[in-house]
Write a protein that holds these residues in place. Structure first.
Motif, mmCIF file in Angstrom:
data_model
loop_
_atom_site.group_PDB
_atom_site.id
_atom_site.type_symbol
_atom_site.label_atom_id
_atom_site.label_comp_id
_atom_site.label_asym_id
_atom_site.label_seq_id
_atom_site.Cartn_x
_atom_site.Cartn_y
_atom_site.Cartn_z
ATOM 1 N N VAL A 288 0.919 -1.381 0.165
ATOM 2 C CA VAL A 288 -0.023 -0.044 -0.090
ATOM 3 C C VAL A 288 0.826 1.353 -0.284
ATOM 4 O O VAL A 288 0.709 2.196 -0.683
ATOM 5 C CB VAL A 288 -0.926 0.009 1.302
ATOM 6 C CG1 VAL A 288 -1.763 1.175 1.184
ATOM 7 C CG2 VAL A 288 -1.812 -1.195 0.985
ATOM 8 N N SER A 289 1.806 1.268 0.687
ATOM 9 C CA SER A 289 2.844 2.547 0.863
ATOM 10 C C SER A 289 3.568 2.519 -0.572
ATOM 11 O O SER A 289 3.534 3.886 -1.079
ATOM 12 C CB SER A 289 4.047 2.136 1.716
ATOM 13 O OG SER A 289 3.407 2.026 3.133
ATOM 14 N N THR A 290 3.922 1.470 -1.411
ATOM 15 C CA THR A 290 4.484 1.717 -2.434
ATOM 16 C C THR A 290 3.538 2.238 -3.620
ATOM 17 O O THR A 290 3.706 3.095 -4.316
ATOM 18 C CB THR A 290 4.738 0.227 -3.036
ATOM 19 O OG1 THR A 290 5.980 -0.036 -2.128
ATOM 20 C CG2 THR A 290 5.693 0.590 -4.486
ATOM 21 N N MET B 30 2.360 8.446 0.709
ATOM 22 C CA MET B 30 2.147 9.725 0.148
ATOM 23 C C MET B 30 2.919 10.782 0.502
ATOM 24 O O MET B 30 3.527 11.678 -0.115
ATOM 25 C CB MET B 30 0.499 10.380 0.405
ATOM 26 C CG MET B 30 -0.614 9.531 -0.246
ATOM 27 S SD MET B 30 -2.156 10.109 -0.053
ATOM 28 C CE MET B 30 -1.892 11.760 -0.336
ATOM 29 N N LEU B 31 3.281 10.958 1.819
ATOM 30 C CA LEU B 31 4.407 11.872 2.318
ATOM 31 C C LEU B 31 5.685 11.501 1.905
ATOM 32 O O LEU B 31 6.102 12.556 1.470
ATOM 33 C CB LEU B 31 4.298 11.487 3.879
ATOM 34 C CG LEU B 31 5.279 12.648 4.756
ATOM 35 C CD1 LEU B 31 4.757 14.058 4.696
ATOM 36 C CD2 LEU B 31 5.429 12.110 6.411
ATOM 37 N N ILE B 32 6.296 10.397 1.771
ATOM 38 C CA ILE B 32 7.156 10.121 1.205
ATOM 39 C C ILE B 32 7.330 10.382 -0.298
ATOM 40 O O ILE B 32 8.223 11.240 -1.017
ATOM 41 C CB ILE B 32 7.746 8.584 1.210
ATOM 42 C CG1 ILE B 32 8.007 8.283 2.564
ATOM 43 C CG2 ILE B 32 9.055 8.356 0.370
ATOM 44 C CD1 ILE B 32 8.346 6.954 2.892
ATOM 45 N N GLY B 33 6.175 10.353 -1.096
ATOM 46 C CA GLY B 33 6.084 10.625 -2.512
ATOM 47 C C GLY B 33 6.270 12.337 -2.643
ATOM 48 O O GLY B 33 6.538 12.765 -3.704
ATOM 49 N N LEU C 224 11.351 3.589 1.584
ATOM 50 C CA LEU C 224 10.238 2.479 1.893
ATOM 51 C C LEU C 224 11.168 1.195 2.256
ATOM 52 O O LEU C 224 10.675 0.502 3.307
ATOM 53 C CB LEU C 224 9.064 2.425 0.847
ATOM 54 C CG LEU C 224 8.260 3.307 0.696
ATOM 55 C CD1 LEU C 224 7.334 3.035 -0.321
ATOM 56 C CD2 LEU C 224 7.283 3.542 1.961
ATOM 57 N N LEU C 225 11.860 0.863 1.635
ATOM 58 C CA LEU C 225 12.360 -0.709 1.889
ATOM 59 C C LEU C 225 13.355 -0.413 3.048
ATOM 60 O O LEU C 225 13.312 -1.480 3.818
ATOM 61 C CB LEU C 225 13.439 -0.837 0.514
ATOM 62 C CG LEU C 225 14.222 -2.325 0.624
ATOM 63 C CD1 LEU C 225 13.196 -3.381 0.415
ATOM 64 C CD2 LEU C 225 15.223 -2.239 -0.660
ATOM 65 N N THR C 226 13.843 0.545 3.469
ATOM 66 C CA THR C 226 14.608 0.873 4.528
ATOM 67 C C THR C 226 13.763 0.636 5.982
ATOM 68 O O THR C 226 14.056 -0.046 6.875
ATOM 69 C CB THR C 226 15.578 2.205 4.556
ATOM 70 O OG1 THR C 226 16.454 2.189 3.504
ATOM 71 C CG2 THR C 226 16.243 2.110 5.894
ATOM 72 N N VAL C 227 12.741 1.361 5.639
ATOM 73 C CA VAL C 227 11.541 1.381 6.705
ATOM 74 C C VAL C 227 11.288 -0.101 7.076
ATOM 75 O O VAL C 227 11.111 -0.434 8.292
ATOM 76 C CB VAL C 227 10.543 2.368 6.502
ATOM 77 C CG1 VAL C 227 9.296 1.937 7.606
ATOM 78 C CG2 VAL C 227 11.196 3.760 6.422
#
Length: 231
Positions: A56-58, A136-139, A152-155
């Protein structure tokens, strides 16, 4: 509300028409679950939660990046910033809930009877609630998809490796789902469910507020407008 639903529908259509992307979003949680299936059932379900959160984050990350060029035109058409980020978030929440259905059915069929299936559903719901605004925040902060994907992968890697009982784990975004999953699988006391629910609610509200702040500032800059120098 009509404009929110319009943006939500646009977001869903953009993601649904990419069938390959949807297949990959389904593959990631399934892979997480199957890798740990031979061991303790709790590990497989916790890994499934991380897979759902990653998927979902991706999706949220790429949906935010794909809409970046469209947002100025929507602003000119009269859409306000909250229409854009809340509508997109709503669409991502809907997509996330749809994606969780087959995995919840998988747990119902494959997991032992002692698992609290309502807790598994609550943990998945918590994953979706947090993952959409998080992606969305990261994007919004990292406009390039590669940097966002690596973050995201790191998290997710940190979330998987960190001790959930440690103090630092409470500062990770998906700690709530692990607490609720522990309550569901290990049948621990209700404190796990309460802590997980409160943590998930707090993190979701915080991320929504951060998304609102970032999008409001960025969309009000009006980069699509160019002022000519006065003569």
């Amino acid at each position: 509300m009509g404009r929110l639903f319009t943006i939500a529908e646009m977001t869903l259509r953009e993601l649904v028409r990419r069938r390959g992307v949807l297949a990959l979003l389904l593959l990631m949680p399934l892979a997480f679950y199957l890798i740990r299936r031979d061991g303790y059932v709790g590990q497989s379900i916790r890994s499934l939660m991380l897979g759902v959160a990653w998927a979902v984050s991706t999706a949220a990350l790429f949906a935010t990046g794909a809409a970046r060029e469209l947002e100025p035109r929507l602003r000119l058409a009269g859409y306000r910033p909250h229409h854009l980020y809340l509508g997109r978030m709503l669409g991502l929440w809907v997509l996330g809930l749809v994606l969780t259905v087959p995995f919840l059915l998988l747990v119902l069929v494959d997991a032992p009877d002692f698992v609290r299936y309502g807790g598994v559903a609550a943990a998945m719901l918590c994953c979706v609630a947090v993952a959409a605004p998080f992606g969305m925040l990261i994007g919004a902060v990292l406009p390039r998809d590669l940097e966002g994907t690596l973050l995201l992968l790191t998290v997710v890697a940190v979330q998987m490796l960190i001790d959930p009982a440690g103090t630092g784990a409470r500062f990770t975004p998906f700690w709530a789902s692990r607490e609720i999953a522990t309550w569901a699988v290990d049948r621990t006391d209700d404190g796990y469910l309460l802590r997980g629910g409160l943590h998930g609610l707090a993190v979701t509200l915080l991320l929504v507020l951060l998304v609102a702040g970032v999008f409001t500032v960025r969309l009000r800059r009006r980069r699509h407008i160019r002022y000519l120098p006065a003569h």
